[in-house]
Motif scaffolding. Structure first.
Motif, PDB file in Angstrom:
ATOM      1  N   ARG A   1       0.833  -1.072  -0.451  1.00 10.06           N
ATOM      2  CA  ARG A   1      -0.040  -0.322   0.138  1.00 10.06           C
ATOM      3  C   ARG A   1       0.899   1.532  -0.081  1.00 10.06           C
ATOM      4  NH1 ARG A   1      -5.228  -0.124   4.146  1.00 10.06           N
ATOM      5  NH2 ARG A   1      -2.879  -0.452   6.221  1.00 10.06           N
TER       6      ARG A   1
ATOM      7  N   VAL B   1       2.243   5.097   1.153  1.00 11.63           N
ATOM      8  CA  VAL B   1       1.916   5.287   2.250  1.00 11.63           C
ATOM      9  C   VAL B   1       1.827   6.335   2.072  1.00 11.63           C
ATOM     10  CG1 VAL B   1       3.546   5.726   4.111  1.00 11.63           C
ATOM     11  CG2 VAL B   1       4.066   3.990   3.111  1.00 11.63           C
TER      12      VAL B   1
ATOM     13  N   GLY C   1       0.474   8.536   5.217  1.00 15.81           N
ATOM     14  CA  GLY C   1       0.979   8.405   6.756  1.00 15.81           C
ATOM     15  C   GLY C   1      -0.128   9.547   7.295  1.00 15.81           C
ATOM     16  N   ALA C   2       0.347  10.314   7.959  1.00 17.44           N
ATOM     17  CA  ALA C   2      -0.467  11.521   8.921  1.00 17.44           C
ATOM     18  C   ALA C   2      -1.458  12.181   8.593  1.00 17.44           C
ATOM     19  CB  ALA C   2      -0.471  11.423  10.475  1.00 17.44           C
ATOM     20  N   SER C   3      -0.188  12.831   7.718  1.00 22.37           N
ATOM     21  CA  SER C   3      -0.669  14.195   6.968  1.00 22.37           C
ATOM     22  C   SER C   3      -0.852  14.319   5.402  1.00 22.37           C
ATOM     23  CB  SER C   3       1.126  14.948   6.745  1.00 22.37           C
ATOM     24  OG  SER C   3       1.786  14.159   5.832  1.00 22.37           O
TER      25      SER C   3
ATOM     26  N   ALA D   1       3.619  11.895   3.157  1.00 21.84           N
ATOM     27  CA  ALA D   1       4.944  11.097   3.087  1.00 21.84           C
ATOM     28  C   ALA D   1       4.897  11.157   2.426  1.00 21.84           C
ATOM     29  CB  ALA D   1       3.883   9.739   4.118  1.00 21.84           C
TER      30      ALA D   1
ATOM     31  N   HIS E   1      -0.927   6.096  12.937  1.00 22.37           N
ATOM     32  CA  HIS E   1       0.985   6.607  11.905  1.00 22.37           C
ATOM     33  C   HIS E   1       1.757   6.713  12.466  1.00 22.37           C
ATOM     34  CE1 HIS E   1      -0.881   5.634   7.680  1.00 22.37           C
ATOM     35  NE2 HIS E   1      -1.711   6.664   8.513  1.00 22.37           N
TER      36      HIS E   1
ATOM     37  N   ILE F   1       8.953   1.817  13.484  1.00 23.42           N
ATOM     38  CA  ILE F   1       8.309   2.567  12.919  1.00 23.42           C
ATOM     39  C   ILE F   1       6.874   1.654  12.434  1.00 23.42           C
ATOM     40  CG2 ILE F   1       7.911   3.541  10.190  1.00 23.42           C
ATOM     41  CD1 ILE F   1      10.328   3.371  10.670  1.00 23.42           C
TER      42      ILE F   1
ATOM     43  N   VAL G   1       2.710   1.937  10.029  1.00 23.52           N
ATOM     44  CA  VAL G   1       1.811   2.990   9.182  1.00 23.52           C
ATOM     45  C   VAL G   1       1.301   2.715   8.933  1.00 23.52           C
ATOM     46  CG1 VAL G   1       2.294   2.678   6.521  1.00 23.52           C
ATOM     47  CG2 VAL G   1       4.042   3.416   8.073  1.00 23.52           C
ATOM     48  N   ASP G   2      -0.202   3.138   9.112  1.00 23.33           N
ATOM     49  CA  ASP G   2      -0.859   2.713   8.821  1.00 23.33           C
ATOM     50  C   ASP G   2      -1.717   0.966   9.702  1.00 23.33           C
ATOM     51  OD1 ASP G   2      -2.004   3.875   6.622  1.00 23.33           O
ATOM     52  OD2 ASP G   2      -1.189   2.537   5.862  1.00 23.33           O
TER      53      ASP G   2
ATOM     54  N   ARG H   1       0.379  -0.921  11.290  1.00 21.69           N
ATOM     55  CA  ARG H   1       0.885  -1.927  11.537  1.00 21.69           C
ATOM     56  C   ARG H   1       2.245  -1.362  11.141  1.00 21.69           C
ATOM     57  NH1 ARG H   1      -0.460  -6.114   7.266  1.00 21.69           N
ATOM     58  NH2 ARG H   1      -0.279  -4.326   5.736  1.00 21.69           N
ATOM     59  N   LEU H   2       2.966  -1.960  11.819  1.00 28.91           N
ATOM     60  CA  LEU H   2       4.772  -2.428  12.199  1.00 28.91           C
ATOM     61  C   LEU H   2       5.485  -2.503  10.994  1.00 28.91           C
ATOM     62  CD1 LEU H   2       6.572  -1.867  14.919  1.00 28.91           C
ATOM     63  CD2 LEU H   2       6.979  -4.130  15.069  1.00 28.91           C
TER      64      LEU H   2
ATOM     65  N   THR I   1       7.848   8.270   5.981  1.00 34.36           N
ATOM     66  CA  THR I   1       6.409   7.756   6.494  1.00 34.36           C
ATOM     67  C   THR I   1       4.937   9.102   7.225  1.00 34.36           C
ATOM     68  OG1 THR I   1       7.593   7.038   9.128  1.00 34.36           O
ATOM     69  CG2 THR I   1       7.128   5.702   6.968  1.00 34.36           C
ATOM     70  N   SER I   2       5.205   9.970   7.487  1.00 29.56           N
ATOM     71  CA  SER I   2       5.169  11.151   7.883  1.00 29.56           C
ATOM     72  C   SER I   2       3.808  10.348   9.305  1.00 29.56           C
ATOM     73  CB  SER I   2       3.655  12.096   6.896  1.00 29.56           C
ATOM     74  OG  SER I   2       2.648  12.412   7.383  1.00 29.56           O
ATOM     75  N   PRO I   3       4.367  10.570  10.649  1.00 28.75           N
ATOM     76  CA  PRO I   3       4.128  10.357  11.862  1.00 28.75           C
ATOM     77  C   PRO I   3       3.114  11.491  12.003  1.00 28.75           C
ATOM     78  CG  PRO I   3       5.906  10.583  12.512  1.00 28.75           C
ATOM     79  CD  PRO I   3       6.044  10.852  10.504  1.00 28.75           C
ATOM     80  N   GLU I   4       2.678  10.652  13.468  1.00 33.26           N
ATOM     81  CA  GLU I   4       1.753  11.811  13.697  1.00 33.26           C
ATOM     82  C   GLU I   4       1.877  12.570  15.110  1.00 33.26           C
ATOM     83  OE1 GLU I   4      -2.674  11.436  15.794  1.00 33.26           O
ATOM     84  OE2 GLU I   4      -2.563   9.803  14.271  1.00 33.26           O
TER      85      GLU I   4
END
Lengths: 321, 321
Positions: free
Chosen positions: A152, A154, A156-158, A161, B133, B147, B149-150, B152-153, B256-259
């Motif tokens: 899938r 990616v 990301g939160a924003s 990504a 995320h 990390i 994403v969605d 899942r690790l 990966t644009s984490p929150e």
């Protein structure tokens, strides 16, 4: 004659916009192009685009059904359907682009940034078929990337990504159009390659065909041609670019550990001149556990069609699931 | 009395190994520890570990059922169940660790690296509950990351995704135990902080409590204590560490644009001394579209229990799904 299912793929670039009607197998049955004209408002642009598409449609001389419109555009936000602060376009802070298109066309409309579209295109029609973990880098005027994890894309939160073009190579480095300094795309892009060649011209005394040209004449294409003929300085410009690319790709591998990194876009057409040294440098910068697990390959899509196929894949991937 | 379901979480570090019995709510009902003794073979280590666990079990004075064993270990490969070339442990190139444990214990056994375990612990029992995320960084003797994403690790094609400790800060920088140069963990870790302080002692002439100590006496803990008391040089060491951390976190966001990025591990206990400047630096290095979309926070798990909870989460997350 059987009705053919088609998706319209539109790739909006800073200079040109290309579009094409793409079937389920990834064949572009008809294509067209127009200048983007960056000073246009989004409305004016869409009006012109619509006219071009309507005119092109007359070339579809068989029964067909339009299943959807997929759009790749700079700074597009997939879930909001917007284009936000696009560099080099006079579209303002936020345009609900998907809605503007939907206003004129009934079928499903989906939008994402050009590099994400390229990744979907590679997954559906190119070298990433059946792959769970890969990445696509588009290297041209700028550097974009689309990252796929567990099959899938990616977001990301924003929702943004995968902007590897704006990772940091040197915090005190070249100014970037984004306002930061030393971003990857100021080194690894067509203008970045030219700047590196100009710096090498200044700092080194090697003979080079580049010395016979004015600064204006020195383009990435010229550097490519000279490097192909063995010009030492042009080759050094590619080597320096490849080293920075290889280093940042090794960083990217440490994040999501892709099986393949595909290169596409204008600069990637330099082929082995960039790919081979970048692969070598990437390997030297890779953490031990990743060595031998990742390949650097050119996109398997035809260069002239990859952006259109990517945009169309945005719809086909949703319809096929 | 009702039978209580428990998971045994084991965290194997280079120096100490901690274990604990964890219920479904993330309560550690009983815990223990032993020295890892890095010179031991994996077999000898497991024999000792088993004895400790069996002895501890006597403390479980209520009816319980052991639902599984989760293990966090350096260089562990989740799907293969192996520990491969662990730094500082005499376990050889590849040990099928999960099988060795299974040999003695019937219930399901699952293994992953310590930072991935930390991320699962945060997701099940900590600050990342319900988050899709995010990322966890463990900063101690080294720097590890997990990390998500969605929801899942991310394991990636190699199974080793998320080794941010070995991304490149400076290709000509400090030598790393991995054989490369300038890896992030040579700067952002307990030994990295000490090295930075020593460099600042050499290059700057500011007064500092560090000048009254021998090199051997200067530890990350001492630098932390001095910085807390306003020691300018100790503060500068934290600032330099935070700048490098902030820069590489901005790079991580571009992937990966984490929150949220959670910090855990020994060095992260410096709290705001590291967190606040790292957040500020991260924001200056962030590409525009990410600003305001990502927070840097301390782990919400109790410091002494987070590694055990993480290891146990490996089993609980599979049982809960």
């Amino acid at each position: 004659m059987q009705t053919k299912d088609l998706v319209l793929g539109i790739d909006i670039g800073g200079t040109n916009t290309a579009f094409g009607f793409v079937d389920r197998q990834g064949v572009v049955v008809l294509s067209g192009a127009l200048p983007t004209q960056p000073r246009d408002s989004a409305d004016a642009f869409i009006a012109r685009l619509y006219d071009h598409i309507e005119a092109s449609k007359r070339g579809l001389v068989f029964p067909y059904r339009l299943c959807g419109i997929g759009i790749g555009a700079p700074n597009a936000h997939h879930s909001r359907g917007t284009v936000e602060n696009p560099p080099n376009l006079n579209w303002g802070q936020k345009v609900d682009f998907a809605a503007l298109i939907r206003h004129r066309c009934p079928p499903p409309v989906s939008i994402t940034n050009d590099a994400n579209a390229a990744a979907l295109g590679e997954m559906l029609f190119g070298g990433a078929r059946g792959m769970q973990h890969f990445m696509v880098l588009t290297i041209g005027t700028g550097l974009g990337s689309g990252i796929v994890v567990d099959g899938r894309l990616v977001y990301g939160a924003s929702g943004f990504a995968g902007e590897l073009g704006h990772t940091v190579v040197d915090p005190d480095g070249r100014p970037c159009s984004c306002g930061k300094r030393g971003c990857l795309e100021t080194y690894v892009s067509a203008p970045g390659l030219v700047k590196t060649a100009l710096e090498l011209l200044e700092s080194q005394h090697k003979a080079s065909g580049l010395r016979d040209m004015s600064h204006k004449e020195i383009t990435s294409q010229k550097i490519f041609e000279l490097a192909g003929g063995g010009d030492v300085l042009a080759l050094a410009a590619f080597d320096k670019t490849a080293r920075i690319l290889g280093m940042k790709l090794a960083d990217a591998v440490a994040h999501t550990s892709p099986e393949v990194i595909f290169l596409t876009g204008g600069v990637s057409r330099a082929g082995d001149l960039l790919l081979k040294p970048a692969q070598t440098y990437m390997n030297t910068f890779l953490f031990g556990v990743y060595r031998g697990t990742v390949k650097l390959l050119p996109s398997a899509l035809p260069p002239g069609e990859s952006a259109i196929l990517g945009a169309a894949a945005l719809i086909w991937s949703e319809l096929t699931l």
